[in-house]
Design an enzyme around this catalytic site. Structure first.
Site, PDB file in Angstrom:
ATOM      1  N   HIS A 295       0.838  -1.208   0.000  1.00  0.00           N
ATOM      2  CA  HIS A 295       0.000   0.000   0.000  1.00  0.00           C
ATOM      3  C   HIS A 295       0.875   1.262   0.000  1.00  0.00           C
ATOM      4  O   HIS A 295       0.693   2.166  -0.828  1.00  0.00           O
ATOM      5  CB  HIS A 295      -0.903  -0.022   1.240  1.00  0.00           C
ATOM      6  N   GLU A 296       1.854   1.281   0.904  1.00  0.00           N
ATOM      7  CA  GLU A 296       2.701   2.487   1.008  1.00  0.00           C
ATOM      8  C   GLU A 296       3.513   2.699  -0.271  1.00  0.00           C
ATOM      9  O   GLU A 296       3.711   3.834  -0.706  1.00  0.00           O
ATOM     10  CB  GLU A 296       3.636   2.377   2.218  1.00  0.00           C
ATOM     11  N   HIS A 299       1.669   4.636  -2.730  1.00  0.00           N
ATOM     12  CA  HIS A 299       1.800   6.093  -2.550  1.00  0.00           C
ATOM     13  C   HIS A 299       3.125   6.579  -3.122  1.00  0.00           C
ATOM     14  O   HIS A 299       3.202   7.607  -3.789  1.00  0.00           O
ATOM     15  CB  HIS A 299       1.767   6.454  -1.059  1.00  0.00           C
ATOM     16  N   HIS A 305      -5.214   7.654  -2.001  1.00  0.00           N
ATOM     17  CA  HIS A 305      -6.156   6.656  -1.491  1.00  0.00           C
ATOM     18  C   HIS A 305      -7.328   6.443  -2.445  1.00  0.00           C
ATOM     19  O   HIS A 305      -7.854   7.398  -3.018  1.00  0.00           O
ATOM     20  CB  HIS A 305      -6.676   7.082  -0.118  1.00  0.00           C
TER      21      HIS A 305
END
Lengths: 562, 89
Positions: A295-296, A299, A305
């Site tokens: 997930h990170e 980014h 998101h």
């Protein structure tokens, strides 16, 4: 999906990353692997490559920290905020930070990689039983040297497989002592310490020890890894639970939620909570470092998101067992960087041919007329193996499959090997699936091929794996844990380290020394539903996890519907 | 077995008791993840309400847009999550 304002993205596709430090929760190799897999989630669907740097500045600097960790967004202790990352760019941009107050695992409870013992570095099996008692953490029971250990199978009494858990008595990490173990007692600023301490550290939240008897003289030190019984929070951070302990007059042998309104498990760190009031929160299932990192890194590549709950980029954490990237995430990353076309980029290898995928092979394989090749007329298969939960039978350019879990009635085939894997020769001596990368390895004679989807590498000589020139064929392959594979040939076997892609020192070994009661020169070796099968001619020998041969039978009648 | 269950609740020393009301939690969450800040910066501070911010958050996280601090919204606010604000500031 959503991208950051202005569609911020990297202006190059060869992204570098560097892991600056580690969490004490997870073994270094497991952490490295989790991050590598998290990057691969993205590189599988978009034309980015991720190269790890060990020094200097990388595009994505990965680190663990607690509370105020040097940027304007402090973490908040256990739970709540898990991690954050910055959109692509220079300096702190692109970096990913993970809250070290979390219990980092692979998402499903404590993960302890063992050292020493007789389990070849396997992970602890929790729970395991030892002398009638069930253990969910490492224990020092049964030992007089106070070294924590665990069984690597469910039943130590039956399998006798064990290894030692992380302990400062065996090794430290970080520091300047090359992982040397702690020396107790040690002297620091004139005071004697008989256990790891946070004294003297500015951050006050990492336990350390000296690795010689006197830190003041030698200045040698290392970090202690939290024990898996160590508590967090409360008023005894880092101390191990004391079992049994007394609370409100009752005796507890395990962590409990009694006395708490929030249902969290806690334990006392002394024998009597009522007297000492020393306690902390026990380890739970923890958060999957792999999932949070994936997930990170999203980014760090330019994705904001998503509001799709099933998407990886949804801001809330949820654990999924068999992760696959959601189409929303794929659409997002491909909007920024495009689709992956062709094979995965790899460093040039002079002896290797890299082939582009063939469009005609992307469809499901079509069975050929069964009368062309009758499975029941095959006396000896070239290879039998399990790939993606399917049992594969290879014979002379054809193969059949059946689910490894269902009975043998669901047999499908014959299929042509050349239709599914065009680069392979007619005879497949052995094959296996790398459980980490999901790549398929095929052996034929003195050559091997590696398939990733429809792209492949090879043929390469098996000598590249460190096998000697005397090996004419690899007859069988057996996964051992997630990163090791045993390769069988003749009477001997070798252990292949999938990370280094070479066989390890100390091999070959004779099959009969490790696997008693099976043919000394099996044709095929494979694993099915927890059993190891050795086949020779028309027969197979089935071996239990405790290495007892419990059945000998016919391949055709027991594994095939003949 | 027929004894009544004794309710046991202990205040543990050193425990971080977050004596936050649900509304305090909501305001803290909405501010931390950009919903309040963003609306205030837009120049309509006088009409900014928690309801508006809640609706924005519910819309952003795929929840039903009630504008109320209903149980699913409160539950979502208590979930472990990424620290990156949902609304950039």
């Amino acid at each position: 999906y959503k991208t950051f304002d202005g569609d911020v993205k990297w202006d190059h596709n060869d992204i570098t990353y560097r892991i600056l430090n580690y969490s004490p929760d997870l073994d270094i190799s497991l952490t490295d692997d989790a991050f590598a897999r998290a990057f691969k989630v993205w590189s599988d669907v978009t034309p980015l490559t991720f190269t790890r740097l060990y020094e200097g500045t990388a595009d994505i600097m990965v680190s663990f920290g607690k509370g105020d960790h040097g940027d304007p967004y402090p973490f908040d202790g256990k739970d709540g905020l898990l991690a954050h990352a910055y959109p692509p760019g220079q300096g702190i941009q692109g970096d990913a930070h993970f809250d070290d107050d979390e219990n980092w695992t692979l998402g499903n409870g404590p993960v302890s990689k063992t050292r020493y013992g007789n389990a070849e570095g396997a992970l602890c099996h929790f729970p395991f039983t030892f002398e009638g008692k069930s253990y969910t953490t490492c224990t020092t029971d049964g030992r007089s040297d106070n070294l924590p250990w665990c069984a690597t199978t469910a039943d130590f009494g039956r399998d006798k497989k064990y290894g030692f858990c992380p302990s400062e008595l065996l090794y430290t990490f970080g520091g300047n002592a090359d992982a040397a173990p702690c020396v107790f007692p040690f002297v620091f600023q004139g005071k004697e310490y008989s256990k790891c301490t946070t004294e003297g550290r500015q951050d006050r939240n990492r336990l350390w020890c000296a690795t010689t008897a006197n830190y003041d003289d030698d200045k040698k030190w290392g970090l202690c890894r939290d024990k898996d019984t160590a508590v967090s929070g409360g008023n005894s951070e880092g101390e191990p639970c004391h079992f049994p302990f007394t609370f409100q007059g009752q005796v507890y042998d395990a962590c409990t939620s009694d006395g708490r309104g929030d249902g969290r498990l806690w334990g006392a760190t002394t024998a009597n909570y009522d007297d000492d009031k020393k306690w902390g929160l026990c380890r739970d299932k923890g958060y999957s470092l792999f999932l949070v990192a994936a997930h990170e890194f999203g980014h760090a590549l330019g994705l904001d998101h998503s509001n799709v709950r099933q998407a990886l980029m949804y801001p809330m954490y949820s654990y999924v067992e068999n992760f696959s990237l959601h189409k929303d995430d794929i659409a997002g990353i491909q909007y920024l960087y495009g689709r992956r076309e062709g094979p995965l980029p790899t460093p040039p290898r002079p002896t290797t041919t890299t082939a582009a995928p063939r469009p005609t092979t992307t469809t499901a394989p079509t069975p050929v007329d069964p009368t062309t090749k009758d499975v029941c007329k095959v006396n000896k298969f070239d290879s039998i193996t399990v790939i993606k939960n399917y049992l594969y039978f290879f014979s002379d350019g054809y193969y059949w499959t059946r689910s490894s879990r269902a009975q043998n009635g669901d047999l499908k085939g014959p299929f042509r090997v050349s239709q599914r894997w065009p680069a392979l020769p007619t005879v497949i001596d052995a094959a296996f699936e790398d459980l980490v990368t999901r790549k398929l390895y095929f052996f034929s004679g003195r050559q091997f091929w590696v398939y990733t989807g429809q792209s492949f590498l090879g043929p390469r000589s098996i000598e590249k794996l460190g096998l000697p020139a005397s090996v004419r064929t690899v007859e069988g392959a057996l996964q051992r844990g997630r990163t090791k594979v045993l390769l069988f040939s003749g009477e001997k076997y070798w252990r292949l380290d999938m990370k280094t892609q070479t066989v390890e020192r100390g091999y070959p070994r004779y099959i009969h020394t490790a696997f008693g009661g099976v043919p000394s020169e099996p044709h095929d070796v494979f694993q099915l539903n927890g059993y190891t099968y050795f086949s020779w001619d028309r027969f197979y020998w089935r071996m239990t996890p405790s290495k007892q041969v419990d059945r000998v039978g016919y391949v055709k009648y027991d594994l095939l519907p003949c | 077995w027929s004894l009544p269950l004794k309710s046991l609740h202990v205040i543990f020393p050193g425990d971080i008791i977050k004596n936050m009301t649900d509304m305090e939690l909501a305001k803290s969450y909405l501010t931390k993840f950009g919903y309040m800040e963003n609306l205030q910066r837009s120049g309509f501070q006088s009409i900014v309400s928690t309801t508006t911010a809640l609706k924005k958050m519910q819309q952003r996280l795929g929840l039903e847009e009630t504008g109320q601090l209903d149980p699913p919204t409160l539950e979502a606010m208590k979930q472990p999550r990424c620290g990156l604000p949902d609304v950039a500031n």
